[in-house]
Each structure stands twice: as structure tokens, then as C-alpha cells.
Write a protein that holds these residues in place. Structure first.
Motif, PDB file in Angstrom:
ATOM      1  N   GLY A  46       0.788  -1.220   0.000  1.00  0.00           N
ATOM      2  CA  GLY A  46       0.000   0.000   0.000  1.00  0.00           C
ATOM      3  C   GLY A  46       0.821   1.270   0.000  1.00  0.00           C
ATOM      4  N   GLN A  47       2.047   1.191   0.513  1.00  0.00           N
ATOM      5  CA  GLN A  47       2.899   2.381   0.541  1.00  0.00           C
ATOM      6  C   GLN A  47       3.108   2.953  -0.857  1.00  0.00           C
ATOM      7  OE1 GLN A  47       6.554   1.396   2.520  1.00  0.00           O
ATOM      8  NE2 GLN A  47       5.675   1.511   4.572  1.00  0.00           N
ATOM      9  N   CYS A  48       3.214   2.073  -1.826  1.00  0.00           N
ATOM     10  CA  CYS A  48       3.378   2.543  -3.210  1.00  0.00           C
ATOM     11  C   CYS A  48       2.037   2.559  -3.948  1.00  0.00           C
ATOM     12  CB  CYS A  48       4.352   1.645  -3.970  1.00  0.00           C
ATOM     13  SG  CYS A  48       6.052   1.747  -3.401  1.00  0.00           S
ATOM     14  N   HIS A  49       1.313   1.464  -3.845  1.00  0.00           N
ATOM     15  CA  HIS A  49       0.110   1.306  -4.666  1.00  0.00           C
ATOM     16  C   HIS A  49      -1.069   2.165  -4.225  1.00  0.00           C
ATOM     17  CE1 HIS A  49       1.241  -1.808  -7.580  1.00  0.00           C
ATOM     18  NE2 HIS A  49       2.102  -2.196  -6.650  1.00  0.00           N
ATOM     19  N   ALA A  50      -1.000   2.750  -3.048  1.00  0.00           N
ATOM     20  CA  ALA A  50      -2.052   3.672  -2.616  1.00  0.00           C
ATOM     21  C   ALA A  50      -1.588   5.119  -2.719  1.00  0.00           C
ATOM     22  CB  ALA A  50      -2.483   3.362  -1.176  1.00  0.00           C
ATOM     23  N   ASP A  51      -0.374   5.313  -3.239  1.00  0.00           N
ATOM     24  CA  ASP A  51       0.186   6.660  -3.352  1.00  0.00           C
ATOM     25  C   ASP A  51      -0.048   7.196  -4.769  1.00  0.00           C
ATOM     26  OD1 ASP A  51       1.788   8.926  -2.415  1.00  0.00           O
ATOM     27  OD2 ASP A  51       3.286   8.194  -3.835  1.00  0.00           O
ATOM     28  N   VAL A  52      -0.875   8.214  -4.871  1.00  0.00           N
ATOM     29  CA  VAL A  52      -1.248   8.755  -6.177  1.00  0.00           C
ATOM     30  C   VAL A  52      -0.030   9.266  -6.943  1.00  0.00           C
ATOM     31  CG1 VAL A  52      -2.597  10.530  -7.366  1.00  0.00           C
ATOM     32  CG2 VAL A  52      -3.548   9.370  -5.372  1.00  0.00           C
ATOM     33  N   GLU A  53       0.856   9.949  -6.250  1.00  0.00           N
ATOM     34  CA  GLU A  53       2.020  10.540  -6.911  1.00  0.00           C
ATOM     35  C   GLU A  53       2.926   9.461  -7.496  1.00  0.00           C
ATOM     36  OE1 GLU A  53       5.536  13.848  -6.020  1.00  0.00           O
ATOM     37  OE2 GLU A  53       4.128  13.280  -4.448  1.00  0.00           O
ATOM     38  N   THR A  54       3.087   8.345  -6.773  1.00  0.00           N
ATOM     39  CA  THR A  54       3.950   7.259  -7.248  1.00  0.00           C
ATOM     40  C   THR A  54       3.320   6.527  -8.429  1.00  0.00           C
ATOM     41  OG1 THR A  54       4.838   6.929  -5.023  1.00  0.00           O
ATOM     42  CG2 THR A  54       5.109   5.118  -6.585  1.00  0.00           C
ATOM     43  N   MET A  55       2.030   6.217  -8.315  1.00  0.00           N
ATOM     44  CA  MET A  55       1.356   5.406  -9.318  1.00  0.00           C
ATOM     45  C   MET A  55       0.885   6.183 -10.532  1.00  0.00           C
ATOM     46  SD  MET A  55       1.307   2.189  -8.443  1.00  0.00           S
ATOM     47  CE  MET A  55       2.993   2.441  -7.917  1.00  0.00           C
ATOM     48  N   ASN A  56       0.796   7.503 -10.400  1.00  0.00           N
ATOM     49  CA  ASN A  56       0.259   8.328 -11.484  1.00  0.00           C
ATOM     50  C   ASN A  56       1.023   8.136 -12.791  1.00  0.00           C
ATOM     51  OD1 ASN A  56      -1.547  10.405 -12.466  1.00  0.00           O
ATOM     52  ND2 ASN A  56       0.218  11.760 -12.483  1.00  0.00           N
ATOM     53  N   PHE A  57       2.337   8.010 -12.690  1.00  0.00           N
ATOM     54  CA  PHE A  57       3.177   7.852 -13.875  1.00  0.00           C
ATOM     55  C   PHE A  57       2.842   6.572 -14.642  1.00  0.00           C
ATOM     56  CE2 PHE A  57       7.013   6.069 -15.854  1.00  0.00           C
ATOM     57  CZ  PHE A  57       7.299   7.077 -16.755  1.00  0.00           C
ATOM     58  N   TYR A  58       2.439   5.533 -13.903  1.00  0.00           N
ATOM     59  CA  TYR A  58       2.180   4.228 -14.517  1.00  0.00           C
ATOM     60  C   TYR A  58       0.720   4.053 -14.938  1.00  0.00           C
ATOM     61  CZ  TYR A  58       6.652   3.325 -12.263  1.00  0.00           C
ATOM     62  OH  TYR A  58       7.959   3.404 -11.860  1.00  0.00           O
ATOM     63  N   GLY A  59      -0.123   5.014 -14.560  1.00  0.00           N
ATOM     64  CA  GLY A  59      -1.540   4.894 -14.896  1.00  0.00           C
ATOM     65  C   GLY A  59      -2.228   3.778 -14.134  1.00  0.00           C
ATOM     66  N   VAL A  60      -1.704   3.464 -12.938  1.00  0.00           N
ATOM     67  CA  VAL A  60      -2.255   2.380 -12.121  1.00  0.00           C
ATOM     68  C   VAL A  60      -3.211   2.950 -11.076  1.00  0.00           C
ATOM     69  CG1 VAL A  60      -1.688   0.525 -10.501  1.00  0.00           C
ATOM     70  CG2 VAL A  60      -0.229   0.942 -12.484  1.00  0.00           C
ATOM     71  N   ARG A  61      -4.328   2.301 -10.866  1.00  0.00           N
ATOM     72  CA  ARG A  61      -5.292   2.754  -9.869  1.00  0.00           C
ATOM     73  C   ARG A  61      -4.678   2.733  -8.471  1.00  0.00           C
ATOM     74  NH1 ARG A  61     -11.012  -0.154 -11.042  1.00  0.00           N
ATOM     75  NH2 ARG A  61     -11.391   0.824  -9.023  1.00  0.00           N
ATOM     76  N   THR A  62      -5.118   3.661  -7.657  1.00  0.00           N
ATOM     77  CA  THR A  62      -4.549   3.760  -6.308  1.00  0.00           C
ATOM     78  C   THR A  62      -5.571   3.462  -5.212  1.00  0.00           C
ATOM     79  OG1 THR A  62      -5.017   6.132  -6.323  1.00  0.00           O
ATOM     80  CG2 THR A  62      -2.806   5.447  -6.988  1.00  0.00           C
ATOM     81  N   ASP A  63      -6.686   2.840  -5.587  1.00  0.00           N
ATOM     82  CA  ASP A  63      -7.721   2.546  -4.587  1.00  0.00           C
ATOM     83  C   ASP A  63      -7.726   1.082  -4.151  1.00  0.00           C
ATOM     84  OD1 ASP A  63      -8.597   1.489  -6.969  1.00  0.00           O
ATOM     85  OD2 ASP A  63     -10.670   2.161  -6.739  1.00  0.00           O
ATOM     86  N   GLN A  64      -6.693   0.317  -4.584  1.00  0.00           N
ATOM     87  CA  GLN A  64      -6.690  -1.106  -4.252  1.00  0.00           C
ATOM     88  C   GLN A  64      -6.674  -1.358  -2.746  1.00  0.00           C
ATOM     89  OE1 GLN A  64      -4.615   0.237  -6.572  1.00  0.00           O
ATOM     90  NE2 GLN A  64      -4.171  -1.201  -8.234  1.00  0.00           N
ATOM     91  N   LEU A  65      -5.843  -0.606  -2.018  1.00  0.00           N
ATOM     92  CA  LEU A  65      -5.750  -0.800  -0.567  1.00  0.00           C
ATOM     93  C   LEU A  65      -7.072  -0.431   0.103  1.00  0.00           C
ATOM     94  CD1 LEU A  65      -4.169  -1.486   1.964  1.00  0.00           C
ATOM     95  CD2 LEU A  65      -3.291   0.863   1.996  1.00  0.00           C
ATOM     96  N   ALA A  66      -7.654   0.685  -0.321  1.00  0.00           N
ATOM     97  CA  ALA A  66      -8.944   1.102   0.253  1.00  0.00           C
ATOM     98  C   ALA A  66     -10.013   0.059  -0.019  1.00  0.00           C
ATOM     99  CB  ALA A  66      -9.349   2.459  -0.331  1.00  0.00           C
TER     100      ALA A  66
END
Length: 333
Positions: A46-66
Motif C-alpha cells: 500500500g505504501q506505493c500502490h495507494a500513493d497517487v504521486e507514485t502510481m500516477n506515472f504508470y496509470g495504475v489505480r490507487t484505490d486497491q488498498l482502500a
């Protein structure tokens, strides 16, 4: 995929990779956790995959942890401390994580049922939660399972299509229609126009699965009217009479369509010109297909309208081909 993006061992396990010896690398203050437990795994991912700034570049959703926190798995793990439930690595893997779009990924649509079955197929584990352990076997023999696993149709429903992925939860009586309706749009639309439409809200009728089942859905036939309707309605009731009338219309329409198709094929083999009849046959097929979702209204007048078109057009095809045969015979004489 993590290795390709420079995610190294210490990103998940902690420690200081620039220290020369083990003890210094694992020393307090380095964040070393060794082998993380499932709660730590969820937090680390979640530290990476819930972080919008980190995932934004890859176009990956950030709501998986939520989403995971709202799931049955997440609540059991994070609230009850039950480490037998699935966390990120149970589905995606550990050191060999690949893109979800990779056919080798455990969560690729064709692989997902097998991945879910790693837990949901264990009798002892599922018994402890009061859940069945034969869902995968049932799904394999279903119309969805055959399309996915045998025909490799990636658009067909699999586990996550109905239950969700990170927010996995069984759809209830009131939600099952919405789950099926994501794919079966017209069936859902027409069902809402039927006498059954308000019953799911009262918890008396579970839309699709009351008639079709869930994991073992089979290709529906006319026999379903007798098999499903009788679960709620008395054999001599008006509702059963309606069902039998609809079943009869479908049977007659299917027989007419099949007969017309055979006649056009045979006439073509005989050398007759059947362009017009072929066009009529397409109309027959279109109306036959349109009857399928429309039956969910349980409206005899509306289904009857298409039924009459199928019968009439099929009869027209037969008459036209018979006349062409007679004309050819006269010309030969």
C-alpha cells in the motif's frame, strides 16, 4: 515487473543495502522486518500502490488498498487478525510478480479461477468459514467457465467480474442483478419491467440466480420455465401458464428459424438464387435473438409480437422457395 522498475529487496524487507555486513544491514533504525507477515505485506504494498504521486506515472489505480479494507479478506485480516485469508502476495505472487495484463500472471482472467481455488478449493479451510470448496469444479462446467477456460474468451465473467478483485465480497440478494447486469445489460433492463422487479428488495427473489443459479450457470433452454418457475409457483397457477406459453413460443420460433435456415441452404445447393430469402433469414435470426432478453419482461404480448414476425418470415421463405422450385420445374418442362 518490480525488478524492471528498480524496486529492490529492501523496499519490502527493510534494511540498509549499502552496509558491508549482515548485522549492520539489519541493525535497528534500518527498518529491517525480515519476512513480513500478512498485515505488513498489505501495508508495504500500500505504501506505493495507494500513493497517487507514485502510481500516477504508470496509470495504475490507487484505490486497491482502500478496496481491500472493505473486502471480506481485508476485514478478516486487518480487524480480526486472521492470517489464513488472502493478502496481496497470495494472488499476485512474491518475488515473481508480473503485470496483470501478462498471460502468466496469476490474476490474468483465464488464470484467476485457479488462483482463487488455491484457497477456496481447500475443504478444511473453507469448512472453517462455512463455505463450499467445490466452486471451481462447478464453474468449470458452467457456460461462463467453458467460454473462459476452453474457448479462452477473456471477456466472459470470472470470479472478479461478480465478486470484485481487491474489494472481493459476495453480492447479496439485492446486488446480484447489478453484478450480472454489467454484462447482460438488456436482460437487466427488461427484468426491471417485469412483475418480479420489486421482489429482490423484499429479499424474496434473487433476480438472476433464482432461475439460472450462480457458479454453475448453464445455457438456458425452454425447460428452464418448468424447472425454475415451479420453485415458487403452483403447477396450475396463472404464472406457470404464462411460463408455458412463453416456452411454447420460443420452441415454435426456434423450429421455424431452423427450418428456414435448412430450406435456404438446400435451395442454394440446388442452384436456386436465394439472395432475397437469405436477407429474410437474417431478419428471422435478428428477431429470434431479440426474443431472448425480452422474455425477462414475462410479457406475452411483447414476446408474441416478435414470435409472429419469426413465424411469418419463416413461412414466407418456405413459400418463396417452393414457388421458385415450381417455376424451375415448369421451365424445364
Amino acid at each position: 515487473i518490480h525488478g524492471q522498475q528498480g524496486i529492490l529487496c529492501n523496499s519490502c524487507h527493510g534494511g540498509d543495502p549499502i552496509k558491508a555486513d549482515k548485522e549492520s544491514a539489519k541493525a535497528p533504525g534500518t527498518g529491517y522486518i525480515g519476512i513480513p507477515d500478512k498485515k505488513q505485506i498489505v501495508e508495504k504494498c500500500g505504501q506505493c500502490h495507494a500513493d497517487v504521486e507514485t502510481m500516477n506515472f504508470y496509470g495504475v489505480r490507487t484505490d486497491q488498498l482502500a478496496r481491500y479494507k472493505t473486502s471480506k479478506h481485508g476485514k478478516k485480516l486487518l480487524l480480526d487478525g486472521d492470517e489464513k485469508v488472502a493478502a496481496c502476495t497470495d494472488c499476485h505472487g512474491y518475488h515473481d510478480v508480473v503485470s496483470v495484463a501478462d498471460p502468466n500472471s496469476p490474476v490474468y482472467p483465464a488464470n484467476l479461477p485457479s488462483t482463487c481455488n488455491q484457497c477456496h478449493g481447500k475443504k478444511k479451510l473453507m469448512a472453517s468459514y462455512g463455505l463450499p470448496s467445490d466452486i471451481f469444479e462447478t464453474f468449470k462446467s458452467s457456460v461462463h467457465g467453458k467460454a473462459l477456460l476452453e474457448k479462452k474468451d477473456m471477456s466472459v465473467a470470472q470470479c472478479a467480474s461478480c465478486h470484485g478483485g481487491h474489494g472481493a465480497i459476495p453480492p447479496g440478494v439485492r446486488e446480484i442483478g447489478d453484478a450480472c447486469g454489467k454484462c447482460h445489460v438488456n436482460e437487466k433492463k427488461y427484468f426491471l419491467e417485469s412483475v418480479h422487479a420489486n421482489m429482490p428488495q423484499a429479499g424474496k427473489f434473487s433476480e438472476c440466480i433464482s432461475c439460472h443459479g450462480n457458479h454453475g450457470v448453464q445455457h438456458p433452454t425452454g425447460a428452464l420455465y418448468e424447472e425454475a418457475c415451479v420453485k415458487c409457483h403452483k403447477p396450475k397457477s396463472v404464472a406457470m401458464k404464462t411460463g408455458r406459453t412463453l416456452e411454447r413460443m420460443f420452441r415454435e420460433a426456434e423450429d421455424a428459424r431452423s427450418s428456414a435456415e435448412n430450406q435456404v441452404r438446400q435451395a442454394s445447393i440446388e442452384g436456386l438464387f436465394v439472395e432475397d430469402e437469405t436477407a429474410l433469414l437474417e431478419e428471422v435470426k435478428t428477431n429470434s435473438i431479440a426474443m431472448v432478453p425480452l422474455q425477462h419482461t414475462l410479457s406475452i404480448p411483447r414476446v408474441s409480437e416478435l414470435h409472429k414476425k419469426v413465424i411469418s418470415s419463416s413461412e414466407n421463405i418456405r413459400t418463396r422457395i417452393d414457388n421458385k422450385r415450381k417455376s424451375l420445374k415448369v421451365r424445364k418442362l
